[in-house]
Design a protein around this motif. Structure first.
Motif, PDB file in Angstrom:
ATOM      1  N   SER A  68      -3.218  37.297  -1.978  1.00 16.09           N
ATOM      2  CA  SER A  68      -4.367  37.440  -2.748  1.00 16.09           C
ATOM      3  C   SER A  68      -5.383  36.257  -2.396  1.00 16.09           C
ATOM      4  CB  SER A  68      -4.158  37.279  -4.272  1.00 16.09           C
ATOM      5  OG  SER A  68      -3.862  36.369  -4.604  1.00 16.09           O
ATOM      6  N   LEU A  69      -6.628  36.187  -2.751  1.00 15.81           N
ATOM      7  CA  LEU A  69      -7.583  35.220  -2.541  1.00 15.81           C
ATOM      8  C   LEU A  69      -8.616  35.395  -3.470  1.00 15.81           C
ATOM      9  CD1 LEU A  69      -8.587  36.205   1.302  1.00 15.81           C
ATOM     10  CD2 LEU A  69      -7.389  34.229   0.504  1.00 15.81           C
ATOM     11  N   VAL A  70      -8.834  34.154  -3.899  1.00 10.41           N
ATOM     12  CA  VAL A  70      -9.627  34.019  -5.146  1.00 10.41           C
ATOM     13  C   VAL A  70     -10.889  33.263  -4.999  1.00 10.41           C
ATOM     14  CG1 VAL A  70      -9.998  32.855  -7.541  1.00 10.41           C
ATOM     15  CG2 VAL A  70      -7.524  33.798  -6.771  1.00 10.41           C
ATOM     16  N   SER A  71     -12.005  33.837  -5.125  1.00  9.09           N
ATOM     17  CA  SER A  71     -13.300  33.234  -4.791  1.00  9.09           C
ATOM     18  C   SER A  71     -13.688  32.053  -5.661  1.00  9.09           C
ATOM     19  CB  SER A  71     -14.508  34.443  -4.933  1.00  9.09           C
ATOM     20  OG  SER A  71     -15.720  33.783  -5.054  1.00  9.09           O
ATOM     21  N   LYS A  73     -16.771  30.974  -5.880  1.00 10.75           N
ATOM     22  CA  LYS A  73     -18.020  31.075  -6.271  1.00 10.75           C
ATOM     23  C   LYS A  73     -17.935  31.861  -7.697  1.00 10.75           C
ATOM     24  CE  LYS A  73     -20.350  31.153  -1.585  1.00 10.75           C
ATOM     25  NZ  LYS A  73     -21.003  32.038  -0.845  1.00 10.75           N
ATOM     26  N   ASP A  74     -17.446  32.774  -7.652  1.00  5.47           N
ATOM     27  CA  ASP A  74     -17.616  33.833  -8.769  1.00  5.47           C
ATOM     28  C   ASP A  74     -16.399  34.438  -9.229  1.00  5.47           C
ATOM     29  OD1 ASP A  74     -16.819  35.871  -7.008  1.00  5.47           O
ATOM     30  OD2 ASP A  74     -18.936  36.140  -6.219  1.00  5.47           O
ATOM     31  N   GLY A  75     -15.222  33.838  -8.911  1.00  4.13           N
ATOM     32  CA  GLY A  75     -13.964  34.312  -9.584  1.00  4.13           C
ATOM     33  C   GLY A  75     -13.257  35.582  -8.919  1.00  4.13           C
ATOM     34  N   THR A  76     -14.128  36.414  -8.253  1.00  5.59           N
ATOM     35  CA  THR A  76     -13.767  37.736  -7.407  1.00  5.59           C
ATOM     36  C   THR A  76     -12.382  37.408  -6.881  1.00  5.59           C
ATOM     37  OG1 THR A  76     -16.071  38.336  -7.032  1.00  5.59           O
ATOM     38  CG2 THR A  76     -14.157  39.245  -5.664  1.00  5.59           C
ATOM     39  N   VAL A  77     -11.447  38.382  -7.002  1.00  4.93           N
ATOM     40  CA  VAL A  77     -10.029  38.266  -6.525  1.00  4.93           C
ATOM     41  C   VAL A  77      -9.668  39.559  -5.447  1.00  4.93           C
ATOM     42  CG1 VAL A  77      -7.561  37.820  -6.867  1.00  4.93           C
ATOM     43  CG2 VAL A  77      -9.239  37.360  -8.783  1.00  4.93           C
ATOM     44  N   LYS A  78      -9.467  39.196  -4.409  1.00  5.88           N
ATOM     45  CA  LYS A  78      -9.047  40.369  -3.388  1.00  5.88           C
ATOM     46  C   LYS A  78      -7.587  40.249  -3.331  1.00  5.88           C
ATOM     47  CE  LYS A  78     -10.850  42.831   0.281  1.00  5.88           C
ATOM     48  NZ  LYS A  78     -12.049  42.839   0.704  1.00  5.88           N
ATOM     49  N   TYR A  79      -6.830  41.326  -3.381  1.00  6.57           N
ATOM     50  CA  TYR A  79      -5.457  41.551  -3.354  1.00  6.57           C
ATOM     51  C   TYR A  79      -5.236  42.399  -1.968  1.00  6.57           C
ATOM     52  CZ  TYR A  79      -5.674  40.400  -8.209  1.00  6.57           C
ATOM     53  OH  TYR A  79      -5.503  39.708  -9.208  1.00  6.57           O
ATOM     54  N   LEU A  80      -4.406  42.079  -1.376  1.00  6.60           N
ATOM     55  CA  LEU A  80      -3.518  42.676  -0.301  1.00  6.60           C
ATOM     56  C   LEU A  80      -2.386  43.271  -0.849  1.00  6.60           C
ATOM     57  CD1 LEU A  80      -4.238  43.319   2.736  1.00  6.60           C
ATOM     58  CD2 LEU A  80      -2.464  41.553   3.327  1.00  6.60           C
ATOM     59  N   ARG A 321     -25.711  41.997  -5.987  1.00  2.00           N
ATOM     60  CA  ARG A 321     -25.077  40.823  -6.097  1.00  2.00           C
ATOM     61  C   ARG A 321     -23.941  40.689  -5.035  1.00  2.00           C
ATOM     62  NH1 ARG A 321     -22.595  39.030 -11.560  1.00  2.00           N
ATOM     63  NH2 ARG A 321     -21.721  37.402 -10.277  1.00  2.00           N
ATOM     64  N   GLU A 322     -24.002  39.533  -4.294  1.00  2.00           N
ATOM     65  CA  GLU A 322     -22.993  39.582  -3.068  1.00  2.00           C
ATOM     66  C   GLU A 322     -21.802  38.851  -3.950  1.00  2.00           C
ATOM     67  OE1 GLU A 322     -24.267  38.845   1.056  1.00  2.00           O
ATOM     68  OE2 GLU A 322     -25.972  38.394  -0.395  1.00  2.00           O
ATOM     69  N   MET A 323     -20.543  39.634  -4.168  1.00  2.00           N
ATOM     70  CA  MET A 323     -19.476  39.058  -4.732  1.00  2.00           C
ATOM     71  C   MET A 323     -18.344  38.588  -3.819  1.00  2.00           C
ATOM     72  SD  MET A 323     -20.110  39.516  -7.868  1.00  2.00           S
ATOM     73  CE  MET A 323     -18.751  39.616  -9.148  1.00  2.00           C
ATOM     74  N   GLY A 324     -17.891  37.434  -4.062  1.00  2.00           N
ATOM     75  CA  GLY A 324     -16.734  36.960  -2.965  1.00  2.00           C
ATOM     76  C   GLY A 324     -16.934  37.114  -1.662  1.00  2.00           C
ATOM     77  N   SER A 325     -18.285  36.564  -1.425  1.00  2.00           N
ATOM     78  CA  SER A 325     -18.448  36.361   0.133  1.00  2.00           C
ATOM     79  C   SER A 325     -17.837  35.350   0.666  1.00  2.00           C
ATOM     80  CB  SER A 325     -20.218  36.168   0.005  1.00  2.00           C
ATOM     81  OG  SER A 325     -20.390  35.116  -0.557  1.00  2.00           O
ATOM     82  N   ASP A 326     -17.123  34.364   0.217  1.00  2.00           N
ATOM     83  CA  ASP A 326     -16.385  33.323   0.322  1.00  2.00           C
ATOM     84  C   ASP A 326     -15.071  33.931   0.930  1.00  2.00           C
ATOM     85  OD1 ASP A 326     -16.186  33.455  -2.080  1.00  2.00           O
ATOM     86  OD2 ASP A 326     -15.575  31.485  -2.387  1.00  2.00           O
TER      87      ASP A 326
END
Ligand code: SAH
Length: 344
Positions: A68-71, A73-80, A321-326
Protein backbone atom coordinates in the motif's frame (compact mmCIF):
# COMPACT_ATOMS: atom_id res chain seq x y z
CA UNK A 1 -18.79 -22.56 -4.35
CA UNK A 2 -17.90 -18.88 -3.91
CA UNK A 3 -20.03 -18.12 -0.87
CA UNK A 4 -19.23 -14.39 -0.79
CA UNK A 5 -20.77 -13.92 -4.24
CA UNK A 6 -24.14 -15.42 -3.24
CA UNK A 7 -27.34 -13.47 -2.65
CA UNK A 8 -29.02 -14.20 0.67
CA UNK A 9 -31.74 -16.36 -0.91
CA UNK A 10 -29.08 -18.43 -2.67
CA UNK A 11 -27.23 -18.86 0.61
CA UNK A 12 -30.45 -20.07 2.23
CA UNK A 13 -30.66 -22.77 -0.45
CA UNK A 14 -27.05 -23.79 0.20
CA UNK A 15 -27.68 -24.06 3.93
CA UNK A 16 -30.78 -26.09 3.18
CA UNK A 17 -28.59 -28.59 1.37
CA UNK A 18 -26.58 -28.89 4.59
CA UNK A 19 -29.81 -29.35 6.60
CA UNK A 20 -29.25 -25.99 8.22
CA UNK A 21 -32.12 -23.63 9.06
CA UNK A 22 -32.55 -20.35 7.14
CA UNK A 23 -31.46 -18.27 10.11
CA UNK A 24 -27.95 -19.75 9.78
CA UNK A 25 -27.76 -18.29 6.28
CA UNK A 26 -28.74 -14.91 7.71
CA UNK A 27 -26.07 -15.14 10.38
CA UNK A 28 -23.39 -16.06 7.86
CA UNK A 29 -24.49 -13.34 5.41
CA UNK A 30 -24.23 -10.77 8.20
CA UNK A 31 -20.76 -11.93 9.23
CA UNK A 32 -19.56 -11.76 5.63
CA UNK A 33 -21.22 -8.60 4.34
CA UNK A 34 -21.84 -6.46 7.41
CA UNK A 35 -19.19 -7.41 9.93
CA UNK A 36 -16.69 -8.11 7.14
CA UNK A 37 -14.87 -10.91 8.98
CA UNK A 38 -12.07 -12.63 7.12
CA UNK A 39 -12.51 -16.17 8.45
CA UNK A 40 -15.18 -18.66 9.54
CA UNK A 41 -13.43 -18.95 12.91
CA UNK A 42 -14.56 -15.40 13.68
CA UNK A 43 -18.22 -16.36 13.18
CA UNK A 44 -18.63 -17.08 16.86
CA UNK A 45 -22.35 -17.84 16.90
CA UNK A 46 -22.01 -20.77 14.47
CA UNK A 47 -21.53 -24.31 15.80
CA UNK A 48 -17.97 -25.54 15.47
CA UNK A 49 -19.04 -28.45 13.29
CA UNK A 50 -20.71 -26.13 10.77
CA UNK A 51 -17.66 -23.91 10.68
CA UNK A 52 -15.57 -26.97 9.82
CA UNK A 53 -17.87 -27.89 6.94
CA UNK A 54 -17.85 -24.32 5.65
CA UNK A 55 -14.07 -24.16 5.88
CA UNK A 56 -13.78 -27.28 3.82
CA UNK A 57 -16.44 -26.74 1.14
CA UNK A 58 -17.11 -23.00 0.95
CA UNK A 59 -13.76 -21.21 0.74
CA UNK A 60 -14.13 -17.58 1.75
CA UNK A 61 -12.70 -15.12 -0.78
CA UNK A 62 -10.44 -12.76 1.17
CA UNK A 63 -7.95 -10.53 -0.62
CA UNK A 64 -4.49 -10.12 0.83
CA UNK A 65 -2.97 -6.66 0.94
CA UNK A 66 0.38 -7.09 -0.81
CA UNK A 67 1.39 -3.44 -0.71
CA UNK A 68 0.00 0.00 0.00
CA UNK A 69 1.13 3.54 -0.68
CA UNK A 70 -0.09 6.64 1.14
CA UNK A 71 -0.08 10.01 -0.56
CA UNK A 72 1.56 12.69 1.53
CA UNK A 73 -0.36 15.33 -0.39
CA UNK A 74 -3.95 14.30 0.25
CA UNK A 75 -4.05 11.04 2.24
CA UNK A 76 -5.12 8.95 -0.75
CA UNK A 77 -4.16 5.31 -0.20
CA UNK A 78 -3.46 2.93 -3.02
CA UNK A 79 -3.70 -0.79 -2.26
CA UNK A 80 -2.24 -3.68 -4.17
CA UNK A 81 -4.23 -6.86 -3.44
CA UNK A 82 -3.22 -10.43 -4.13
CA UNK A 83 -5.96 -12.79 -5.35
CA UNK A 84 -6.16 -16.52 -4.59
CA UNK A 85 -4.49 -17.36 -7.90
CA UNK A 86 -1.63 -14.97 -7.07
CA UNK A 87 -2.68 -12.35 -9.59
CA UNK A 88 -2.64 -8.77 -8.35
CA UNK A 89 -5.13 -5.91 -8.65
CA UNK A 90 -5.25 -2.39 -7.30
CA UNK A 91 -7.82 -0.27 -5.49
CA UNK A 92 -7.73 3.28 -4.18
CA UNK A 93 -9.16 4.96 -1.07
CA UNK A 94 -9.80 8.68 -1.54
CA UNK A 95 -10.82 10.94 1.32
CA UNK A 96 -13.15 13.81 0.48
CA UNK A 97 -15.03 16.23 2.71
CA UNK A 98 -18.28 14.56 1.77
CA UNK A 99 -16.99 11.10 2.73
CA UNK A 100 -14.63 8.35 1.70
CA UNK A 101 -14.65 6.98 -1.77
CA UNK A 102 -13.14 3.71 -2.99
CA UNK A 103 -12.17 3.10 -6.59
CA UNK A 104 -12.21 -0.60 -7.44
CA UNK A 105 -10.98 -2.78 -10.28
CA UNK A 106 -13.46 -4.93 -12.19
CA UNK A 107 -11.03 -7.16 -14.13
CA UNK A 108 -7.42 -8.30 -13.94
CA UNK A 109 -6.02 -6.20 -16.76
CA UNK A 110 -8.26 -4.95 -19.56
CA UNK A 111 -8.80 -5.75 -23.24
CA UNK A 112 -10.21 -2.40 -24.37
CA UNK A 113 -6.84 -1.02 -25.44
CA UNK A 114 -7.34 2.72 -24.76
CA UNK A 115 -4.07 4.23 -25.88
CA UNK A 116 -3.41 6.45 -22.85
CA UNK A 117 -4.23 3.84 -20.18
CA UNK A 118 -1.71 1.73 -18.25
CA UNK A 119 -4.25 -0.96 -17.30
CA UNK A 120 -4.60 -2.31 -20.78
CA UNK A 121 -0.96 -2.80 -21.67
CA UNK A 122 -0.77 -6.49 -20.70
CA UNK A 123 -4.29 -7.23 -21.96
CA UNK A 124 -7.03 -8.88 -19.92
CA UNK A 125 -6.08 -11.83 -17.73
CA UNK A 126 -9.52 -12.59 -16.34
CA UNK A 127 -12.75 -11.16 -14.93
CA UNK A 128 -13.09 -10.50 -11.23
CA UNK A 129 -15.85 -12.34 -9.36
CA UNK A 130 -18.46 -10.35 -7.45
CA UNK A 131 -16.75 -11.40 -4.21
CA UNK A 132 -13.39 -10.07 -5.42
CA UNK A 133 -14.99 -6.73 -6.23
CA UNK A 134 -16.77 -6.61 -2.86
CA UNK A 135 -13.71 -7.62 -0.91
CA UNK A 136 -11.67 -4.69 -2.22
CA UNK A 137 -14.08 -2.48 -0.29
CA UNK A 138 -14.40 -4.83 2.69
CA UNK A 139 -10.63 -5.09 3.17
CA UNK A 140 -10.07 -1.34 2.74
CA UNK A 141 -12.74 -0.54 5.30
CA UNK A 142 -11.29 -3.13 7.71
CA UNK A 143 -7.63 -2.20 7.24
CA UNK A 144 -8.09 1.58 7.28
CA UNK A 145 -10.87 1.74 9.87
CA UNK A 146 -12.53 4.31 7.57
CA UNK A 147 -16.18 4.02 6.63
CA UNK A 148 -16.65 3.89 2.89
CA UNK A 149 -19.65 5.85 1.59
CA UNK A 150 -19.00 6.05 -2.16
CA UNK A 151 -17.78 3.47 -4.62
CA UNK A 152 -16.58 4.11 -8.14
CA UNK A 153 -15.94 1.26 -10.55
CA UNK A 154 -13.19 3.15 -12.35
CA UNK A 155 -10.11 1.07 -11.65
CA UNK A 156 -8.58 -1.50 -13.97
CA UNK A 157 -10.99 -3.24 -16.32
CA UNK A 158 -14.15 -2.58 -18.30
CA UNK A 159 -17.08 -3.26 -15.94
CA UNK A 160 -19.59 -3.82 -18.75
CA UNK A 161 -17.26 -6.48 -20.17
CA UNK A 162 -17.88 -8.35 -16.87
CA UNK A 163 -21.58 -7.63 -16.74
CA UNK A 164 -23.14 -10.38 -14.62
CA UNK A 165 -20.52 -10.17 -11.89
CA UNK A 166 -20.85 -6.38 -11.89
CA UNK A 167 -24.60 -6.42 -11.33
CA UNK A 168 -24.31 -9.07 -8.61
CA UNK A 169 -21.64 -6.93 -6.94
CA UNK A 170 -23.84 -3.82 -7.01
CA UNK A 171 -26.88 -5.65 -5.63
CA UNK A 172 -24.95 -7.13 -2.71
CA UNK A 173 -23.08 -3.89 -1.97
CA UNK A 174 -26.31 -1.90 -1.81
CA UNK A 175 -28.25 -4.59 0.11
CA UNK A 176 -29.52 -3.42 3.49
CA UNK A 177 -28.31 -6.70 4.99
CA UNK A 178 -24.76 -5.86 3.92
CA UNK A 179 -22.74 -2.64 3.79
CA UNK A 180 -25.90 -0.95 2.52
CA UNK A 181 -24.09 1.55 0.29
CA UNK A 182 -26.87 3.26 -1.61
CA UNK A 183 -26.86 2.57 -5.35
CA UNK A 184 -26.98 6.35 -5.70
CA UNK A 185 -23.49 6.45 -4.26
CA UNK A 186 -22.13 3.93 -6.76
CA UNK A 187 -20.70 5.04 -10.10
CA UNK A 188 -19.88 2.71 -12.98
CA UNK A 189 -17.53 4.06 -15.62
CA UNK A 190 -17.55 2.54 -19.09
CA UNK A 191 -15.71 3.04 -22.36
CA UNK A 192 -19.17 2.73 -23.97
CA UNK A 193 -20.66 -0.63 -24.98
CA UNK A 194 -24.15 0.35 -26.22
CA UNK A 195 -26.05 -2.94 -25.83
CA UNK A 196 -24.71 -3.42 -22.29
CA UNK A 197 -25.62 0.16 -21.37
CA UNK A 198 -29.20 -0.56 -22.42
CA UNK A 199 -29.37 -3.81 -20.45
CA UNK A 200 -27.98 -2.00 -17.41
CA UNK A 201 -30.63 0.70 -17.79
CA UNK A 202 -33.31 -1.99 -17.67
CA UNK A 203 -32.01 -3.32 -14.32
CA UNK A 204 -33.43 -0.14 -12.78
CA UNK A 205 -30.53 0.28 -10.39
CA UNK A 206 -30.20 3.98 -9.53
CA UNK A 207 -26.43 4.04 -9.99
CA UNK A 208 -24.56 6.80 -11.79
CA UNK A 209 -23.30 5.95 -15.24
CA UNK A 210 -20.10 7.62 -16.37
CA UNK A 211 -19.16 7.45 -20.03
CA UNK A 212 -15.51 7.81 -20.97
CA UNK A 213 -16.02 10.11 -23.90
CA UNK A 214 -12.62 11.79 -24.32
CA UNK A 215 -13.46 13.25 -27.73
CA UNK A 216 -16.12 15.45 -29.31
CA UNK A 217 -16.38 13.26 -32.43
CA UNK A 218 -15.70 9.72 -33.52
CA UNK A 219 -12.62 10.60 -35.61
CA UNK A 220 -10.67 11.75 -32.58
CA UNK A 221 -12.23 9.11 -30.36
CA UNK A 222 -10.95 6.38 -32.67
CA UNK A 223 -7.40 7.62 -32.17
CA UNK A 224 -7.71 7.21 -28.41
CA UNK A 225 -10.09 4.29 -27.97
CA UNK A 226 -10.27 1.17 -30.15
CA UNK A 227 -13.87 0.61 -29.00
CA UNK A 228 -14.83 3.62 -31.15
CA UNK A 229 -14.01 1.58 -34.24
CA UNK A 230 -16.66 -0.90 -33.20
CA UNK A 231 -19.43 1.51 -32.20
CA UNK A 232 -20.14 4.87 -33.79
CA UNK A 233 -20.35 7.69 -31.27
CA UNK A 234 -23.95 8.43 -32.22
CA UNK A 235 -24.92 4.87 -31.21
CA UNK A 236 -23.21 5.25 -27.84
CA UNK A 237 -24.88 8.62 -27.27
CA UNK A 238 -28.29 7.09 -28.04
CA UNK A 239 -27.60 4.34 -25.50
CA UNK A 240 -26.73 6.77 -22.69
CA UNK A 241 -29.80 8.85 -23.54
CA UNK A 242 -31.84 5.67 -23.06
CA UNK A 243 -30.04 5.12 -19.76
CA UNK A 244 -31.12 8.57 -18.60
CA UNK A 245 -34.69 8.07 -19.75
CA UNK A 246 -35.01 4.74 -17.96
CA UNK A 247 -33.30 5.70 -14.67
CA UNK A 248 -33.64 9.48 -14.42
CA UNK A 249 -30.01 9.53 -13.30
CA UNK A 250 -27.93 12.44 -14.49
CA UNK A 251 -25.14 11.25 -16.77
CA UNK A 252 -21.46 11.85 -16.23
CA UNK A 253 -19.12 12.29 -19.17
CA UNK A 254 -15.42 11.89 -18.56
CA UNK A 255 -13.12 13.82 -20.84
CA UNK A 256 -9.40 13.28 -20.55
CA UNK A 257 -7.50 16.34 -21.78
CA UNK A 258 -4.47 15.51 -23.87
CA UNK A 259 -2.34 18.22 -25.37
CA UNK A 260 -2.72 18.71 -29.11
CA UNK A 261 -5.31 15.94 -29.46
CA UNK A 262 -8.62 16.94 -27.91
CA UNK A 263 -8.04 20.14 -25.94
CA UNK A 264 -8.58 22.98 -28.47
CA UNK A 265 -11.33 25.57 -28.39
CA UNK A 266 -13.01 24.02 -31.41
CA UNK A 267 -13.17 20.70 -29.53
CA UNK A 268 -14.87 22.35 -26.57
CA UNK A 269 -17.44 23.91 -28.90
CA UNK A 270 -18.06 20.65 -30.71
CA UNK A 271 -18.42 18.87 -27.37
CA UNK A 272 -20.98 21.44 -26.26
CA UNK A 273 -23.04 20.72 -29.37
CA UNK A 274 -22.77 16.98 -28.84
CA UNK A 275 -24.05 17.27 -25.27
CA UNK A 276 -26.84 19.70 -26.03
CA UNK A 277 -30.06 18.48 -24.47
CA UNK A 278 -28.41 15.91 -22.20
CA UNK A 279 -28.90 16.20 -18.44
CA UNK A 280 -25.27 15.71 -17.63
CA UNK A 281 -22.11 16.63 -15.86
CA UNK A 282 -18.71 16.76 -17.54
CA UNK A 283 -15.61 15.77 -15.66
CA UNK A 284 -12.45 17.16 -17.24
CA UNK A 285 -9.44 15.02 -16.39
CA UNK A 286 -5.92 16.20 -17.13
CA UNK A 287 -4.41 13.07 -18.69
CA UNK A 288 -2.04 11.32 -16.35
CA UNK A 289 1.05 10.60 -18.43
CA UNK A 290 2.30 7.01 -18.31
CA UNK A 291 5.86 6.10 -19.14
CA UNK A 292 4.91 3.66 -21.90
CA UNK A 293 3.22 6.42 -23.94
CA UNK A 294 3.96 9.94 -25.11
CA UNK A 295 0.72 11.71 -24.18
CA UNK A 296 1.16 15.09 -22.57
CA UNK A 297 -1.16 16.67 -20.04
CA UNK A 298 -2.87 19.85 -21.26
CA UNK A 299 -1.65 22.88 -19.36
CA UNK A 300 -3.90 24.41 -16.75
CA UNK A 301 -4.67 27.55 -18.78
CA UNK A 302 -5.95 25.45 -21.61
CA UNK A 303 -8.00 23.31 -19.27
CA UNK A 304 -9.56 26.40 -17.71
CA UNK A 305 -10.35 27.80 -21.16
CA UNK A 306 -11.95 24.52 -22.19
CA UNK A 307 -14.08 24.61 -19.06
CA UNK A 308 -15.13 28.21 -19.67
CA UNK A 309 -16.39 27.38 -23.13
CA UNK A 310 -18.52 24.49 -21.85
CA UNK A 311 -19.92 26.78 -19.18
CA UNK A 312 -20.80 29.37 -21.77
CA UNK A 313 -23.00 26.69 -23.30
CA UNK A 314 -24.49 26.03 -19.85
CA UNK A 315 -22.95 22.63 -19.38
CA UNK A 316 -22.18 21.47 -15.83
CA UNK A 317 -18.46 20.93 -15.70
CA UNK A 318 -15.74 20.33 -13.14
CA UNK A 319 -12.04 19.73 -13.42
CA UNK A 320 -11.19 16.54 -11.60
CA UNK A 321 -8.94 17.07 -8.64
CA UNK A 322 -5.83 15.03 -9.10
CA UNK A 323 -5.63 12.74 -6.08
CA UNK A 324 -2.54 10.83 -5.07
CA UNK A 325 -0.46 12.04 -7.99
CA UNK A 326 2.65 11.33 -5.90
CA UNK A 327 1.81 7.62 -5.53
CA UNK A 328 1.14 6.34 -9.02
CA UNK A 329 -2.60 6.48 -8.48
CA UNK A 330 -3.56 6.73 -12.14
CA UNK A 331 -5.28 3.69 -13.57
CA UNK A 332 -3.12 0.63 -13.43
CA UNK A 333 0.17 2.28 -12.66
CA UNK A 334 0.94 0.65 -9.31
CA UNK A 335 -0.01 -2.79 -10.60
CA UNK A 336 2.02 -2.23 -13.75
CA UNK A 337 5.12 -1.21 -11.83
CA UNK A 338 4.68 -4.22 -9.53
CA UNK A 339 4.48 -6.58 -12.53
CA UNK A 340 7.51 -4.90 -14.13
CA UNK A 341 9.47 -5.42 -10.91
CA UNK A 342 8.58 -9.07 -10.50
CA UNK A 343 9.44 -9.96 -14.09
CA UNK A 344 12.97 -8.55 -13.70
N1 SAH B 1 -13.06 0.85 -18.55
C1 SAH B 1 -13.79 1.84 -17.86
C2 SAH B 1 -13.36 2.07 -16.42
C3 SAH B 1 -11.90 2.09 -16.12
S1 SAH B 1 -10.98 3.49 -16.67
C4 SAH B 1 -13.80 3.14 -18.65
O1 SAH B 1 -13.22 3.17 -19.73
O2 SAH B 1 -14.42 4.11 -18.23
C5 SAH B 1 -11.55 4.83 -15.67
C6 SAH B 1 -11.32 6.20 -16.28
O3 SAH B 1 -9.92 6.55 -16.24
C7 SAH B 1 -11.72 6.26 -17.73
O4 SAH B 1 -12.38 7.47 -17.98
C8 SAH B 1 -10.37 6.22 -18.41
O5 SAH B 1 -10.46 6.69 -19.71
C9 SAH B 1 -9.54 7.06 -17.48
N2 SAH B 1 -8.08 6.92 -17.66
C10 SAH B 1 -7.38 5.83 -18.01
N3 SAH B 1 -6.06 6.09 -18.09
C11 SAH B 1 -5.93 7.40 -17.79
C12 SAH B 1 -4.81 8.28 -17.73
N4 SAH B 1 -3.57 7.86 -18.00
N5 SAH B 1 -5.06 9.56 -17.41
C13 SAH B 1 -6.30 9.99 -17.13
N6 SAH B 1 -7.39 9.21 -17.16
C14 SAH B 1 -7.22 7.93 -17.51
Amino acid sequence: MDIKSLYLDELVIEMNKLDQPAFRAKQIYKWIHKKLVGSYDDMTNLPKQLRNILNEHYPLTVLKAADSLVSEKDGTVKYLFRLNDDRVIESVLMKYHHGNSVCISSQVGCRMGCTFCASTIGGKERDLTASEMLDQIYRIQTISGERVSNVVVMGTGEPLDNYNNLVRFIRILSDSGGLNISARNITVSTCGIPDKIRVLADEELPITLALSLHAPNNEIRKKLMPIARQYELSVVMEAVKYYYERTGRRLTFEYCLTEGINDEEEHAKELSQLLKGYNCHVNLIPVNPIKERTFIKSNSNKIQKFKNILEKYRINVTIRREMGSDINAACGQLRKSHLDQSSK
